[in-house]
Design a protein around this motif. Structure first.
Motif, PDB file in Angstrom:
ATOM      1  N   THR A  49     -13.658  23.353   3.440  1.00 46.38           N
ATOM      2  CA  THR A  49     -14.331  24.398   4.222  1.00 46.38           C
ATOM      3  C   THR A  49     -13.810  25.795   3.904  1.00 46.38           C
ATOM      4  OG1 THR A  49     -12.775  24.153   6.066  1.00 46.38           O
ATOM      5  CG2 THR A  49     -14.777  22.820   6.151  1.00 46.38           C
ATOM      6  N   CYS A  50     -12.638  25.883   3.277  1.00 42.84           N
ATOM      7  CA  CYS A  50     -12.027  27.184   2.997  1.00 42.84           C
ATOM      8  C   CYS A  50     -12.207  27.614   1.548  1.00 42.84           C
ATOM      9  CB  CYS A  50     -10.545  27.147   3.340  1.00 42.84           C
ATOM     10  SG  CYS A  50      -9.602  26.004   2.273  1.00 42.84           S
ATOM     11  N   SER A  51     -13.140  26.996   0.815  1.00 47.16           N
ATOM     12  CA  SER A  51     -13.273  27.227  -0.621  1.00 47.16           C
ATOM     13  C   SER A  51     -13.653  28.667  -0.952  1.00 47.16           C
ATOM     14  CB  SER A  51     -14.326  26.283  -1.203  1.00 47.16           C
ATOM     15  OG  SER A  51     -13.950  24.939  -1.024  1.00 47.16           O
ATOM     16  N   VAL A  52     -12.962  29.241  -1.944  1.00 47.34           N
ATOM     17  CA  VAL A  52     -13.241  30.588  -2.451  1.00 47.34           C
ATOM     18  C   VAL A  52     -13.057  30.573  -3.972  1.00 47.34           C
ATOM     19  CG1 VAL A  52     -12.454  31.702  -0.311  1.00 47.34           C
ATOM     20  CG2 VAL A  52     -10.845  31.397  -2.211  1.00 47.34           C
ATOM     21  N   PHE A  53     -13.509  31.640  -4.607  1.00 46.03           N
ATOM     22  CA  PHE A  53     -13.243  31.828  -6.035  1.00 46.03           C
ATOM     23  C   PHE A  53     -12.058  32.763  -6.197  1.00 46.03           C
ATOM     24  CE2 PHE A  53     -17.892  30.949  -6.241  1.00 46.03           C
ATOM     25  CZ  PHE A  53     -17.840  29.806  -7.050  1.00 46.03           C
ATOM     26  N   VAL A  54     -11.107  32.371  -7.019  1.00 42.16           N
ATOM     27  CA  VAL A  54     -10.000  33.243  -7.421  1.00 42.16           C
ATOM     28  C   VAL A  54     -10.071  33.371  -8.935  1.00 42.16           C
ATOM     29  CG1 VAL A  54      -7.510  33.593  -7.458  1.00 42.16           C
ATOM     30  CG2 VAL A  54      -8.583  32.521  -5.466  1.00 42.16           C
ATOM     31  N   ASP A  55     -10.379  34.593  -9.389  1.00 38.55           N
ATOM     32  CA  ASP A  55     -10.602  34.836 -10.823  1.00 38.55           C
ATOM     33  C   ASP A  55     -11.610  33.847 -11.385  1.00 38.55           C
ATOM     34  OD1 ASP A  55      -8.868  37.003 -10.896  1.00 38.55           O
ATOM     35  OD2 ASP A  55      -7.133  35.762 -11.377  1.00 38.55           O
ATOM     36  N   GLY A  56     -12.659  33.596 -10.581  1.00 40.65           N
ATOM     37  CA  GLY A  56     -13.754  32.749 -11.018  1.00 40.65           C
ATOM     38  C   GLY A  56     -13.540  31.266 -10.872  1.00 40.65           C
ATOM     39  N   VAL A  57     -12.371  30.845 -10.406  1.00 35.60           N
ATOM     40  CA  VAL A  57     -12.060  29.425 -10.259  1.00 35.60           C
ATOM     41  C   VAL A  57     -12.151  29.032  -8.781  1.00 35.60           C
ATOM     42  CG1 VAL A  57     -10.315  27.634 -10.598  1.00 35.60           C
ATOM     43  CG2 VAL A  57     -10.549  29.491 -12.271  1.00 35.60           C
ATOM     44  N   ALA A  67       0.653  35.637  -1.699  1.00 39.27           N
ATOM     45  CA  ALA A  67       1.386  36.313  -2.775  1.00 39.27           C
ATOM     46  C   ALA A  67       0.861  35.931  -4.157  1.00 39.27           C
ATOM     47  CB  ALA A  67       2.873  35.972  -2.673  1.00 39.27           C
ATOM     48  N   LYS A  68       0.247  34.754  -4.284  1.00 35.28           N
ATOM     49  CA  LYS A  68      -0.232  34.283  -5.570  1.00 35.28           C
ATOM     50  C   LYS A  68      -1.487  35.013  -6.046  1.00 35.28           C
ATOM     51  CE  LYS A  68       2.618  30.829  -6.612  1.00 35.28           C
ATOM     52  NZ  LYS A  68       3.379  30.763  -7.896  1.00 35.28           N
ATOM     53  N   VAL A  69      -2.160  35.743  -5.161  1.00 37.35           N
ATOM     54  CA  VAL A  69      -3.391  36.424  -5.571  1.00 37.35           C
ATOM     55  C   VAL A  69      -3.147  37.892  -5.871  1.00 37.35           C
ATOM     56  CG1 VAL A  69      -4.867  34.812  -4.329  1.00 37.35           C
ATOM     57  CG2 VAL A  69      -4.112  36.887  -3.182  1.00 37.35           C
ATOM     58  N   ASP A  70      -1.894  38.287  -5.979  1.00 35.84           N
ATOM     59  CA  ASP A  70      -1.596  39.667  -6.361  1.00 35.84           C
ATOM     60  C   ASP A  70      -2.227  39.951  -7.725  1.00 35.84           C
ATOM     61  OD1 ASP A  70      -0.486  42.214  -6.285  1.00 35.84           O
ATOM     62  OD2 ASP A  70       1.364  41.572  -7.272  1.00 35.84           O
ATOM     63  N   GLY A  71      -3.081  40.964  -7.780  1.00 37.66           N
ATOM     64  CA  GLY A  71      -3.769  41.328  -9.007  1.00 37.66           C
ATOM     65  C   GLY A  71      -4.999  40.493  -9.311  1.00 37.66           C
ATOM     66  N   ALA A  72      -5.350  39.575  -8.428  1.00 34.56           N
ATOM     67  CA  ALA A  72      -6.471  38.671  -8.685  1.00 34.56           C
ATOM     68  C   ALA A  72      -7.772  39.222  -8.113  1.00 34.56           C
ATOM     69  CB  ALA A  72      -6.186  37.294  -8.085  1.00 34.56           C
ATOM     70  N   ASP A  73      -8.869  38.592  -8.527  1.00 31.72           N
ATOM     71  CA  ASP A  73     -10.208  38.926  -8.029  1.00 31.72           C
ATOM     72  C   ASP A  73     -10.687  37.744  -7.189  1.00 31.72           C
ATOM     73  OD1 ASP A  73     -12.749  39.788  -7.562  1.00 31.72           O
ATOM     74  OD2 ASP A  73     -13.374  39.888  -9.654  1.00 31.72           O
ATOM     75  N   VAL A  74     -10.883  37.963  -5.902  1.00 29.91           N
ATOM     76  CA  VAL A  74     -11.263  36.906  -4.961  1.00 29.91           C
ATOM     77  C   VAL A  74     -12.703  37.120  -4.510  1.00 29.91           C
ATOM     78  CG1 VAL A  74     -10.773  35.827  -2.725  1.00 29.91           C
ATOM     79  CG2 VAL A  74      -8.884  36.636  -4.175  1.00 29.91           C
ATOM     80  N   GLU A  75     -13.492  36.050  -4.545  1.00 30.47           N
ATOM     81  CA  GLU A  75     -14.855  36.081  -4.020  1.00 30.47           C
ATOM     82  C   GLU A  75     -14.966  35.071  -2.882  1.00 30.47           C
ATOM     83  OE1 GLU A  75     -18.071  36.031  -7.206  1.00 30.47           O
ATOM     84  OE2 GLU A  75     -16.284  35.424  -8.339  1.00 30.47           O
ATOM     85  N   THR A  76     -15.564  35.477  -1.777  1.00 26.87           N
ATOM     86  CA  THR A  76     -15.815  34.578  -0.655  1.00 26.87           C
ATOM     87  C   THR A  76     -17.316  34.370  -0.491  1.00 26.87           C
ATOM     88  OG1 THR A  76     -16.034  36.267   1.076  1.00 26.87           O
ATOM     89  CG2 THR A  76     -13.793  35.589   0.464  1.00 26.87           C
ATOM     90  N   VAL A  77     -17.693  33.498   0.409  1.00 28.50           N
ATOM     91  CA  VAL A  77     -19.110  33.203   0.607  1.00 28.50           C
ATOM     92  C   VAL A  77     -19.894  34.438   1.010  1.00 28.50           C
ATOM     93  CG1 VAL A  77     -18.872  32.557   3.055  1.00 28.50           C
ATOM     94  CG2 VAL A  77     -20.675  31.509   1.660  1.00 28.50           C
ATOM     95  N   GLU A  78     -19.221  35.407   1.629  1.00 29.11           N
ATOM     96  CA  GLU A  78     -19.910  36.632   2.053  1.00 29.11           C
ATOM     97  C   GLU A  78     -20.410  37.458   0.872  1.00 29.11           C
ATOM     98  OE1 GLU A  78     -17.103  35.692   5.531  1.00 29.11           O
ATOM     99  OE2 GLU A  78     -17.014  35.597   3.331  1.00 29.11           O
ATOM    100  N   SER A  79     -19.890  37.205  -0.333  1.00 24.17           N
ATOM    101  CA  SER A  79     -20.242  38.030  -1.491  1.00 24.17           C
ATOM    102  C   SER A  79     -21.378  37.454  -2.327  1.00 24.17           C
ATOM    103  CB  SER A  79     -19.019  38.191  -2.400  1.00 24.17           C
ATOM    104  OG  SER A  79     -18.723  36.970  -3.079  1.00 24.17           O
TER     105      SER A  79
END
Length: 628
Positions: A49-57, A67-79
């Motif tokens: 239920t918490c699935s998101v994209f981090v750098d397209g994955v 802390a692991k997403v520092d510098g990353a590109d995150v996409e959620t269902v809202e996007s």
């Protein structure tokens, strides 16, 4: 550890945040950025239920440290879709009717989007494989698979974009037309707010201290050290209840929090409201409770025995309710029987496993009305009980049913709303409680386990002459829905069969187990499982086809049930004919089919089962060669 600085791009916006080292990506999205389309169902990476994209994955954000997403590109269902519009995948979910409670759907949409990005022409089996990391408890998955296939076909040009449009009503009639759910757009976009998604300015967070013992007297309860902690706004116990402390569907035997003694592991003892969850959790460890352990009873038959530990003073025999039903002369029916079958059946406790854990938000409005938002399935009853508990007139208590992220009867009981109301009144601030999955599984009501002793008499032609049924239901520590459950169990115990002589007794019993409550078709599944099993055994004993045996005993229009209701219509014969035809049933007694059946492995039916090496009986070497 010191706080960490991070820079992350979320849905196209670059953000700079200082976060504590324990923070998860899911917490950052939900609590800091208020992107609540990402839900928390399990907190363990199992439900999706918490699935998101981090750098397209595609990742489970509950498992990713912020802390692991520092510098990353995150996409959620809202996007996924333009503001105010839906993506093709979201439109396909809307069109296919793939959302029910909706709690899993944002994660499903993200998983479907990931699958189509990876392989725009994926096959039907690959759709199932790609969605394997996401759980749904409502739909049965087929509508979800249909939605992904529809999105695939539209994106690949196999079907026109108009395939996503709503069907026109034929002559203005809704009958025979696929009509879209009004609430589907908010579910497929993640915009719908469940209780755990709701926030208010100045909101406090609640954690609950629970009993580690199944049965014990509370000798002392000291909350002073916890109350003195910085960030703790208030703590409530049973001593804070101003009115009649008791709730329940049929008998109000359950206190808001343990009063004087605990009756099951996980029972609430105190609730803490603090500025954040970390402080509230630490405060629980500062509450001092002294227990005197009492002997417990965990088997319902043992609980009915003289000398068993007593859970409630008003029920010295631990009996919640006994429902007796009598029709005809059961002993005469057994005397007339050619075959008598006796068996004992047991059914287990079953977890509802709704994806939305229990949650609620409470506050006192400017007019002094105590308001509670929660996914309550019995909202009006809860309001009246809460009025008595809080010693407030009914017009000063307001219950608002938030969207229910799966319930199945499990959210019928008022478990935590009283604690929230008390804390809102004591602090003067909004308070929110969200159960962890562990709390939900270990402390809330389940389907009643039952033990059914059964005796059935039949004539040689298969007609049932008498049925004697004794069903003992484990109600757990409190009454909750037990009376209604065993009443329905008794009414439907004999099944849809015309039996001239019936003796039925169902018992709901207190034990020190987790309370039992409502669950779909409550009460009836336990006894009907036993009845249908008895009929299958009878078919084998008498050499009759199981369908034919049921037809010979089926209730028909004009028959009288064992509760003395005359039936003006009865559809069992039509149901049996439909099931027999759809299964292409191969007629015959259960003992004559041999190793191969002709009604399996066809369209709509499963392949035959074969025993594996672990379970198969040894085969002589020569015979094994012949089989090979």
């Amino acid at each position: 550890m010191p706080d960490l600085s991070l820079s992350v791009t979320v849905n196209g916006r670059t953000l700079h945040r200082t976060v504590p080292p324990h923070l998860r990506l899911l917490d950052l999205l939900r609590d800091d950025l208020h992107l609540t389309g990402s839900k928390e169902g399990c907190g363990a990476g199992e439900c999706g239920t918490c699935s998101v994209f981090v750098d397209g994955v595609l990742l489970k954000s509950c498992l990713v440290p912020a802390a692991k997403v520092d510098g990353a590109d995150v996409e959620t269902v809202e996007s996924l879709g333009p503001r105010g519009a839906l993506s093709v995948v979201q439109r396909a979910f809307h069109k296919a009717g793939a959302s029910q409670c909706g709690y899993c759907i944002p994660g499903m949409v993200m998983a479907a989007t990931a699958a189509l990005r990876s392989n725009p022409r994926l096959g039907d089996e690959e759709i199932k494989e790609r969605l394997g990391g996401n759980i749904c408890r409502c739909t049965g998955y087929q509508k979800i698979f249909d939605a992904v296939a529809l999105a695939r076909d539209v994106l690949c040009g196999v079907r026109p974009a108009s395939a996503l449009d709503e069907e026109e009503l034929k002559d203005g009639s809704f009958i025979g037309t696929s009509v879209r759910r009004l609430d589907a757009p908010s579910k497929v976009t993640g915009a719908l707010r469940y209780a755990g998604d709701m926030t208010l300015p100045g909101m406090l967070h609640v954690k609950v201290l629970r009993s580690p013992h199944a049965h014990a007297v509370i000798r002392s309860l000291d909350t002073s050290e916890a109350e003195a902690m910085d960030g703790v706004a208030a703590i409530v116990t049973a001593a804070d209840v101003p009115g009649k402390d008791g709730f329940g569907v049929f008998v109000r035997d359950q206190p808001v929090m343990a009063r004087g003694k605990v009756r099951y592991v996980g029972e609430a003892i105190a609730a803490v409201a603090a500025e954040d969850l970390v402080t509230a959790t630490r405060a629980l460890a500062k509450i001092k409770v002294a227990y005197e352990i009492l002997p417990g009873v965990f088997d319902p038959d043992a609980a009915l025995m003289p000398g068993a530990p007593v859970l409630h003073d008003y029920a010295a025999d631990n009996l919640v309710k006994h429902i007796p039903i009598r029709k005809g002369d059961v002993e005469a029916g057994f005397a007339a029987a050619d075959v008598i079958i006796e068996e004992c059946f047991e059914t287990q406790q079953v977890e509802h496993a709704y994806l939305e854990p229990e949650a609620g938000l409470a506050y006192v409005d400017p007019d002094g009305v105590v308001t509670v938002h929660s996914p309550s399935q019995n909202i009006t009853h809860h309001r009246h009980m809460l009025s008595d508990i809080l010693a407030l007139p009914i017009n000063k208590v307001r219950m608002i049913m938030s969207p229910v992220g799966g319930g199945f009867g499990g959210k019928e009981d008022m478990i935590y709303q009283g604690m929230l109301a008390l804390l809102a009144m004591k602090t003067g601030q909004p308070v929110r409680l969200v159960f962890t999955r562990e709390e939900s599984v270990s402390t809330t009501a389940k389907r009643h386990p039952a033990r059914i002793s059964y005796r059935m008499g039949l004539a040689r032609d298969g007609r049932i002459t008498a049925s004697e049924i004794r069903a003992v239901y484990d109600g757990g520590a409190y009454g909750m829905s037990t009376e209604g459950v065993i009443r329905k169990g008794a009414i439907l115990a004999g099944g849809p069969y015309a039996i001239p002589n019936v003796k039925i007794d169902t018992y709901g019993v207190y034990t020190n187990n987790t309370p039992s409550g409502a669950f779909r078709s409550f009460g009836s599944l336990q006894t009907q499982f036993a009845t249908e099993s008895m009929l299958d055994m009878a078919a084998e004993r008498l050499g009759l086809d199981p369908f034919e045996l049921r037809r010979r005993n089926a209730m028909r229009a004009g028959d009288t049930t064992h509760t003395q209701q005359r039936l003006d219509s009865a559809s069992l014969l039509d149901v049996l004919a439909g099931a027999e035809g759809a299964a292409r049933w191969e007629r015959g007694a259960p003992v004559v089919r041999g190793a191969v059946r002709g009604d399996l492995a066809g369209e709509g039916t499963r392949p035959p089962c074969r025993l594996g090496a672990r379970f198969a009986a040894p085969v002589p070497e020569a015979q094994a060669e012949e089989v090979a």
